[in-house]
Design a protein around this motif. Structure first.
Motif: not given
Length: 240
Positions: A100-113
């Motif tokens: 989740a952290i890696a996806l969030d850093k790449r600008g991918v919207q995630v439900h929760s980190t």
């Protein structure tokens, strides 16, 4: 067609040797030395040009003849472990999995980190596989099963490096590596099961699944050995 390809490869090898003699291959592992801007900043230039165009074959030719080690250490590939699992562990070692952290850093919207297993920490690679209470309990079960004093590692890379240097028996070391890779793979599958299927399995259930899965791996990939399930459950490192 084959004659043209053969001629092209001869040109590549000749050009490659010439660039190596001229000192153009120093620090070739650094990306900026493979292709870079000229001093004026008006165009790209590279030491791997053939007839004015960048040649991948020239770069590969040099890499294949390189006599230096990659400074990040050696990753142990084993035929006992399915290739998709080895690739996953290799990527996890470099922190290159879609947490989740890696996806969030790449600008991918995630439900929760937050990590779904404990909701007490962020879903980073190290927390997910080493620090989460769910994960710690699973590792303790695995260490006790293998007859090893429970250990704490700061990263997956440190864990794998430790295993690569443990003991003098190659078969036992490979068995331990298979168990570790199976555990990491089992944790990842359990994580996906929680997120996509809303199935919350206990660490004990994941542990039992890892033991069964790794047993199947070794049974079908190692030609000689003791494949009795009961013996595997008692002492996995003396199983093969």
């Amino acid at each position: 067609m084959n004659e043209e390809k053969s001629k092209d490869m001869k040109v590549v090898k000749k050009k490659s040797k010439q660039m190596e003699t001229d000192g153009g291959f120093e620090n070739v592992a650094i990306g900026s030395d493979i292709i870079r801007r000229n001093q004026a900043g008006t165009r790209w230039e590279s030491d791997f040009l053939v007839d004015g165009q960048f040649c991948v074959a020239a770069l590969r030719e040099r890499i294949e003849r390189a006599d230096h080690m990659i400074p990040d250490g050696v990753f142990q590939w084993s035929k006992w472990i399915p290739i998709k699992v080895s690739c996953f562990v290799w990527r996890a070692r470099m922190d290159r999995i879609p947490s989740a952290i890696a996806l969030d850093k790449r600008g991918v919207q995630v439900h929760s980190t937050q990590y779904s297993a404990c909701v007490s920490g962020l879903e980073s690679t190290d927390h997910m596989f080493l620090r989460c209470p769910f994960t710690v309990d699973l590792w303790n079960r695995l260490w006790n099963w293998c007859g090893i004093t429970p250990m704490i590692f700061s990263s997956i890379k440190e864990m794998l490096n430790y295993i690569a240097m443990t003991g003098q028996c190659l078969k036992r070391r490979t068995t331990l590596l298979s168990i570790i890779c199976g555990a990491l793979w089992g944790m990842w599958r359990a994580r996906n099961d929680r997120i996509f299927n809303s199935n919350f399995n206990s660490s004990e259930l994941v542990f039992e699944g890892v033991r069964a899965m790794v047993h199947v791996w070794i049974k079908h990939r190692h030609r000689k050995g003791n494949f009795v399930w009961g013996e595997w459950l008692k002492s996995p490192l003396y199983f093969v």
